[in-house]
Design a protein around this motif. Structure first.
Motif, PDB file in Angstrom:
ATOM      1  N   GLN A  12       0.809  -1.217   0.000  1.00 60.30           N
ATOM      2  CA  GLN A  12       0.000   0.000   0.000  1.00 60.30           C
ATOM      3  C   GLN A  12       0.844   1.270   0.000  1.00 60.30           C
ATOM      4  N   LYS A  13       1.954   1.262   0.758  1.00 56.72           N
ATOM      5  CA  LYS A  13       2.716   2.497   0.925  1.00 56.72           C
ATOM      6  C   LYS A  13       3.960   2.569   0.047  1.00 56.72           C
ATOM      7  N   LEU A  14       4.109   1.627  -0.876  1.00 55.68           N
ATOM      8  CA  LEU A  14       5.247   1.651  -1.783  1.00 55.68           C
ATOM      9  C   LEU A  14       4.810   2.119  -3.173  1.00 55.68           C
ATOM     10  N   THR A  15       5.767   2.707  -3.883  1.00 51.79           N
ATOM     11  CA  THR A  15       5.447   3.262  -5.211  1.00 51.79           C
ATOM     12  C   THR A  15       5.650   2.255  -6.331  1.00 51.79           C
ATOM     13  N   GLU A  16       6.375   1.162  -6.036  1.00 53.16           N
ATOM     14  CA  GLU A  16       6.639   0.147  -7.063  1.00 53.16           C
ATOM     15  C   GLU A  16       6.154  -1.218  -6.581  1.00 53.16           C
ATOM     16  N   PRO A  17       5.738  -2.094  -7.488  1.00 45.26           N
ATOM     17  CA  PRO A  17       5.333  -3.449  -7.084  1.00 45.26           C
ATOM     18  C   PRO A  17       6.509  -4.232  -6.507  1.00 45.26           C
ATOM     19  N   THR A  18       6.251  -5.029  -5.495  1.00 45.64           N
ATOM     20  CA  THR A  18       7.271  -5.923  -4.934  1.00 45.64           C
ATOM     21  C   THR A  18       7.321  -7.224  -5.719  1.00 45.64           C
ATOM     22  N   LEU A  19       6.179  -7.663  -6.242  1.00 45.87           N
ATOM     23  CA  LEU A  19       6.109  -8.829  -7.118  1.00 45.87           C
ATOM     24  C   LEU A  19       5.609  -8.390  -8.482  1.00 45.87           C
ATOM     25  N   ARG A  20       6.255  -8.906  -9.538  1.00 43.79           N
ATOM     26  CA  ARG A  20       5.856  -8.528 -10.892  1.00 43.79           C
ATOM     27  C   ARG A  20       5.767  -9.755 -11.790  1.00 43.79           C
ATOM     28  N   ASN A  21       4.648  -9.873 -12.466  1.00 41.71           N
ATOM     29  CA  ASN A  21       4.485 -10.870 -13.527  1.00 41.71           C
ATOM     30  C   ASN A  21       4.879 -12.283 -13.081  1.00 41.71           C
ATOM     31  N   ILE A  22       4.311 -12.716 -11.968  1.00 42.36           N
ATOM     32  CA  ILE A  22       4.611 -14.050 -11.444  1.00 42.36           C
ATOM     33  C   ILE A  22       3.735 -15.085 -12.127  1.00 42.36           C
ATOM     34  N   ASN A  23       4.378 -16.059 -12.756  1.00 42.65           N
ATOM     35  CA  ASN A  23       3.678 -17.194 -13.354  1.00 42.65           C
ATOM     36  C   ASN A  23       4.304 -18.469 -12.799  1.00 42.65           C
ATOM     37  N   LEU A  24       3.539 -19.172 -11.977  1.00 47.54           N
ATOM     38  CA  LEU A  24       4.091 -20.330 -11.280  1.00 47.54           C
ATOM     39  C   LEU A  24       2.969 -21.309 -10.948  1.00 47.54           C
ATOM     40  N   ASP A  25       3.177 -22.571 -11.282  1.00 48.44           N
ATOM     41  CA  ASP A  25       2.247 -23.636 -10.898  1.00 48.44           C
ATOM     42  C   ASP A  25       2.976 -24.611  -9.980  1.00 48.44           C
ATOM     43  N   ILE A  26       2.385 -24.885  -8.828  1.00 53.62           N
ATOM     44  CA  ILE A  26       2.931 -25.866  -7.897  1.00 53.62           C
ATOM     45  C   ILE A  26       1.931 -27.011  -7.810  1.00 53.62           C
ATOM     46  N   ARG A  27       2.395 -28.212  -8.131  1.00 48.41           N
ATOM     47  CA  ARG A  27       1.505 -29.367  -8.220  1.00 48.41           C
ATOM     48  C   ARG A  27       1.369 -30.082  -6.879  1.00 48.41           C
ATOM     49  N   PRO A  28       0.290 -30.815  -6.676  1.00 50.76           N
ATOM     50  CA  PRO A  28       0.104 -31.553  -5.418  1.00 50.76           C
ATOM     51  C   PRO A  28       1.265 -32.510  -5.148  1.00 50.76           C
ATOM     52  N   GLY A  29       1.767 -32.485  -3.909  1.00 51.98           N
ATOM     53  CA  GLY A  29       2.824 -33.415  -3.515  1.00 51.98           C
ATOM     54  C   GLY A  29       4.221 -32.999  -3.925  1.00 51.98           C
ATOM     55  N   GLU A  30       4.383 -31.843  -4.591  1.00 52.28           N
ATOM     56  CA  GLU A  30       5.712 -31.369  -4.970  1.00 52.28           C
ATOM     57  C   GLU A  30       6.463 -30.827  -3.759  1.00 52.28           C
ATOM     58  N   LYS A  31       7.782 -30.881  -3.855  1.00 52.51           N
ATOM     59  CA  LYS A  31       8.626 -30.222  -2.862  1.00 52.51           C
ATOM     60  C   LYS A  31       9.450 -29.163  -3.593  1.00 52.51           C
ATOM     61  N   ILE A  32       9.180 -27.887  -3.257  1.00 50.13           N
ATOM     62  CA  ILE A  32       9.737 -26.757  -3.995  1.00 50.13           C
ATOM     63  C   ILE A  32      10.658 -25.947  -3.090  1.00 50.13           C
ATOM     64  N   LEU A  33      11.786 -25.528  -3.621  1.00 51.32           N
ATOM     65  CA  LEU A  33      12.661 -24.572  -2.938  1.00 51.32           C
ATOM     66  C   LEU A  33      12.540 -23.222  -3.634  1.00 51.32           C
ATOM     67  N   ILE A  34      12.177 -22.180  -2.868  1.00 51.52           N
ATOM     68  CA  ILE A  34      12.158 -20.816  -3.398  1.00 51.52           C
ATOM     69  C   ILE A  34      13.375 -20.092  -2.835  1.00 51.52           C
ATOM     70  N   ALA A  35      14.271 -19.666  -3.715  1.00 54.19           N
ATOM     71  CA  ALA A  35      15.518 -19.027  -3.288  1.00 54.19           C
ATOM     72  C   ALA A  35      15.657 -17.672  -3.957  1.00 54.19           C
ATOM     73  N   GLY A  36      16.287 -16.748  -3.248  1.00 54.84           N
ATOM     74  CA  GLY A  36      16.506 -15.424  -3.802  1.00 54.84           C
ATOM     75  C   GLY A  36      17.166 -14.542  -2.768  1.00 54.84           C
ATOM     76  N   PRO A  37      17.858 -13.493  -3.201  1.00 52.45           N
ATOM     77  CA  PRO A  37      18.488 -12.579  -2.245  1.00 52.45           C
ATOM     78  C   PRO A  37      17.443 -11.789  -1.462  1.00 52.45           C
ATOM     79  N   SER A  38      17.894 -11.112  -0.407  1.00 56.19           N
ATOM     80  CA  SER A  38      16.989 -10.243   0.348  1.00 56.19           C
ATOM     81  C   SER A  38      16.386  -9.208  -0.587  1.00 56.19           C
ATOM     82  N   GLY A  39      15.085  -8.974  -0.427  1.00 54.20           N
ATOM     83  CA  GLY A  39      14.414  -8.011  -1.279  1.00 54.20           C
ATOM     84  C   GLY A  39      13.992  -8.567  -2.617  1.00 54.20           C
ATOM     85  N   SER A  40      14.179  -9.879  -2.834  1.00 58.50           N
ATOM     86  CA  SER A  40      13.830 -10.478  -4.124  1.00 58.50           C
ATOM     87  C   SER A  40      12.336 -10.678  -4.277  1.00 58.50           C
TER      88      SER A  40
END
Length: 565
Positions: A12-40
Motif C-alpha cells: 500500500q505504501k510503496l510506489t513500485e510493485p514488490t512482485l511482478r508478472n509471477i507465473n508459477l504452478d505448484i503441483r500436489p505433492g511437490e517439494k519446492i525450494l524458493i531461493a533469492g536474495p533479500s528483497g527479491s
C-alpha cells in the motif's frame, strides 16, 4: 495445487510493485525450494500463499492466484490456513502456549478435539520431532534448534496439505539442520503434502530430494528448474546466491557441468569426467603461508561454571584469541557456546579459572566496563533493539557516551552504508525483515568500536550478497586489529572467514585448530554435531590424497578470487 498467473503485488505504501508478472504452478505433492536474495520478493510470495497478503499486509493485487483451483479472492485467512500451514523464521513470534505441550495442542483445542485424543496426538507430533521430553517446558526457554522442532510439531498437528517453511535451518547446527531436512523429507514421504521451502542454505536443502528450484530476484521469477539444471548453470551466483561448495570447486577447477551429470548426487558424481581437472587444480595449489604471530587479546584458562552449583555446563575450557584474529566457536545446540560467551561478557561469573583481556584478569570488572571493550550481538535481534528508528538504534551507544552529534552522524552513516542499511536509515525497525534487524544490531555494536566482538550467528537470515559484503567488512576490521568470536552453525562462514576454530561439546573443548583440519576430522564432527563439508566428500569420491589439503586449497583459492574481485 497453487497457481499464479500474471500475478503482481504492490504494498500500500510503496510506489513500485514488490512482485511482478509471477507465473508459477505448484503441483500436489511437490517439494519446492524458493531461493533469492533479500528483497527479491520471495517472502512476499510466501505471504500471498499463506494469506498474510492481503489480510495483514494490504496492497494492490493484479492477476490471479488460485488455491486448489479456486481463486483466493474473497477467502478469509482462516479458510486459507486450513490448507496452508506456516513455520515462521522468527520463531518467538509463533508460540502461543505457555508450555511446549500447550503450544502443539493449540490447533486441536480450536477444533474441539477430545482431551484424551488431543494428548495422544500432541505426544505423537512431539515424538516425530524428538521433543517429547520437553512437553512441560516453556517454548521460550528452548534453544533455537529446539524451538524449530516445536514449531514443526505444531504445524504437524494441523490438517494443512501445504506446508510452508520460512528458513527452517536458520537456527540449527549443521547436524540438526541435516536432521530437520530429513524430517521434512520423511513427512513429505509419509503424507505426500506439498512442501514449499524458503531458504538461503541451498546446499543443505539439496541434501534431500527437491523437485524444483524457483529462483527469484528483483520481484520476478528468474528461473525455474530441477536442482541439476540450476546447479549446472550460473543462475544462483548471478543473482547473489551461494552455490554448494563442491559445485564452486568443480567450476574453479574448470569442469564443464551439465544437468545430465546428476550434480545433486555427490556420492555418485561422474568421477571420470571430473577427475583430471580436479586433480590438476589441487596439485597446482600452493601451501598457505603462515600468518605473522600476533599478541594475545583474550586468554581463557581452565574456566568452569555451573548454574545450579552441581552440574557443570562449562568444564575446564581454555583457548586464546589473538589481536586481529577471527575465531569460530563451533558445537551442537546446548554444547555451552552461549554460556561461554556470557562468561566472557560478565553476564555470569565463572566458578573457577581465569579470563584475561590484554593480560589483565577481568573477574572483578563490571558488565559495563567489559561492555566498553567487548561487544556482543545476540542471535535474536528482537532481544537487543530498544529504539523505534534504525538511525537512533545505531547511534544509541554513542549518544549515551556523550559523543558529539557531528561525530555520531558521520560514524552512523559510515556503518549503515557498510551494513547495507543506509537506504533504510529513516525507516522504523518494525518494518524490517529478520535479517535486516540482525544487521541493525551488528551495526549498533560496531559503532562502539570495541576491541573484541562476539557475534552469535552473524549471518543468519542474510543472503549471499549481503553476507559477503558484511563479512568482507569484518575481515577488513580484523586487519586493523579488531578481534572477533563467531558463534556459528554456518560451516561456509567458518571456512571462508575464520582463522581457527574452537569446538565445544558437553561444555569441553574437543578441538582447537585450523578450520580445514576440524571439518575433516570425523570424530570431532560426530561429537560436536557438525557436518562434513561437501569439499572433503568430493575429495574422497574423486580419490585425492588429502581431504584436509583439498579443503585448505579451496579456502586459499577462494580468498585469491575474492581479493581480485
Amino acid at each position: 495445487m497453487i497457481s499464479f498467473h500474471n500475478f503482481s503485488f504492490q504494498y500500500q505504501k510503496l510506489t513500485e510493485p514488490t512482485l511482478r508478472n509471477i507465473n508459477l504452478d505448484i503441483r500436489p505433492g511437490e517439494k519446492i525450494l524458493i531461493a533469492g536474495p533479500s528483497g527479491s520478493g520471495k517472502s512476499t510470495l510466501a505471504h500471498c500463499i499463506n494469506g498474510l497478503i492481503p489480510f495483514t499486509y494490504e496492497g494492490k493485487l493484479e492477476g490471479t492466484m488460485t488455491l486448489h483451483g479456486e481463486s483466493t479472492t474473497g477467502k478469509s485467512i482462516f479458510e486459507i490456513s486450513q490448507s496452508v500451514g506456516t513455520i515462521l523464521q522468527d520463531l518467538d513470534g509463533q508460540f502461543i502456549g505457555l508450555s511446549v505441550g500447550e503450544d502443539v495442542a493449540f490447533s486441536f483445542e480450536n477444533d474441539g478435539v477430545p482431551r484424551a485424543q488431543m494428548k495422544q496426538e500432541v505426544e505423537r507430533a512431539l515424538t516425530t520431532v524428538n521433543m517429547l521430553d520437553y512437553i512441560d517446558q516453556s517454548p521460550h526457554d528452548l534453544s533455537g534448534g529446539q524451538k524449530q522442532r516445536v514449531s514443526l510439531a505444531g504445524i504437524l498437528s494441523t490438517q494443512a496439505d501445504i506446508l510452508l517453511f520460512d528458513e527452517p535451518l536458520a537456527n540449527l547446527d549443521p547436524a540438526s539442520g541435516k536432521q530437520a531436512m530429513k524430517m521434512i523429507d520423511d513427512i513429505h514421504q509419509q503424507t505426500n503434502k506439498t512442501i514449499i521451502i524458503i531458504e538461503h542454505r541451498i546446499e543443505d536443502v539439496l541434501e534431500q530430494l527437491i523437485d524444483r528450484i524457483v529462483v527469484m530476484s528483483e520481484g520476478e521469477i528468474q528461473a525455474i528448474g530441477t536442482p541439476d539444471e540450476i546447479l549446472s548453470s550460473d543462475i544462483l551466483r548471478k543473482h547473489g546466491l551461494r552455490e554448494p561448495l563442491y559445485i564452486e570447486a568443480l567450476k574453479y577447477a574448470g569442469c564443464e557441468l551439465s544437468a545430465a551429470d546428476e550434480l545433486t548426487q555427490l556420492h555418485h558424481i561422474n568421477v571420470p569426467k571430473f577427475e583430471n581437472a580436479l586433480t590438476s587444480w589441487y596439485n597446482a595449489g600452493t601451501a598457505s603461508t603462515s600468518s605473522p604471530s600476533k599478541q594475545p587479546l583474550l586468554d581463557v584458562q581452565n574456566v568452569r561454571f555451573s548454574y545450579d552449583g552441581e552440574h557443570e555446563v562449562i568444564r575446564g575450557v581454555s583457548f586464546q584469541v589473538q589481536t586481529g584474529e577471527i575465531v569460530a566457536l563451533l558445537g551442537n545446540n546446548g554444547a555451552g557456546k552461549s554460556t561461554l560467551s556470557h562468561l566472557i561478557m560478565g553476564i555470569v561469573r565463572q566458578s573457577s579459572g581465569e579470563i584475561r583481556l590484554q593480560g589483565e584478569e577481568i573477574r572483578n570488572w563490571s558488565i559495563r566496563k567489559r561492555g566498553e571493550q567487548i561487544g556482543y550481538v545476540m542471535q535474536n535481534p528482537n532481544q537487543m533493539i530498544t529504539q523505534h528508528m534504525i538511525w537512533d538504534e545505531v547511534a544509541l551507544g554513542l549518544t549515551i557516551r556523550g559523543v558529539s552529534k557531528e561525530t555520531i552522524d558521520a560514524k552512523v552513516e559510515h556503518i549503515l552504508r557498510i551494513c547495507g542499511l543506509y537506504p533504510y536509515r529513516n525507516w522504523p525497525i518494525s518494518a524490517l525483515s529478520y535479517g535486516q534487524k540482525k544487521r541493525v544490531t551488528i551495526a549498533a555494536v560496531l559503532a562502539m568500536e570495541p576491541k573484541l566482538i562476539i557475534l552469535d550467528e552473524p549471518t543468519a537470515g542474510q543472503d549471499y550478497k549481503h553476507y559477503t559484503e558484511f563479512m568482507e567488512f569484518i575481515a577488513e576490521l580484523a586487519r586493523t586489529g579488531l578481534s572477533f568470536i563467531f558463534i556459528t552453525h554456518d560451516m561456509h562462514l567458518a571456512l571462508e572467514y575464520t582463522d581457527s576454530a574452537v569446538v565445544i561439546s558437553g561444555g569441553e573443548v574437543i578441538a582447537n585448530d585450523k578450520v580445514a583440519s576440524v571439518l575433516t576430522n570425523a570424530e570431532v564432527i560426530e561429537r560436536a554435531n557438525l557436518k562434513e563439508t561437501s569439499l572433503s566428500v568430493l575429495a574422497r569420491v574423486i580419490g585425492l590424497p588429502s581431504a584436509e589439503g583439498f579443503v585448505q586449497h579451496f579456502i586459499n583459492y577462494e580468498k585469491q578470487v575474492k581479493h581480485h574481485e
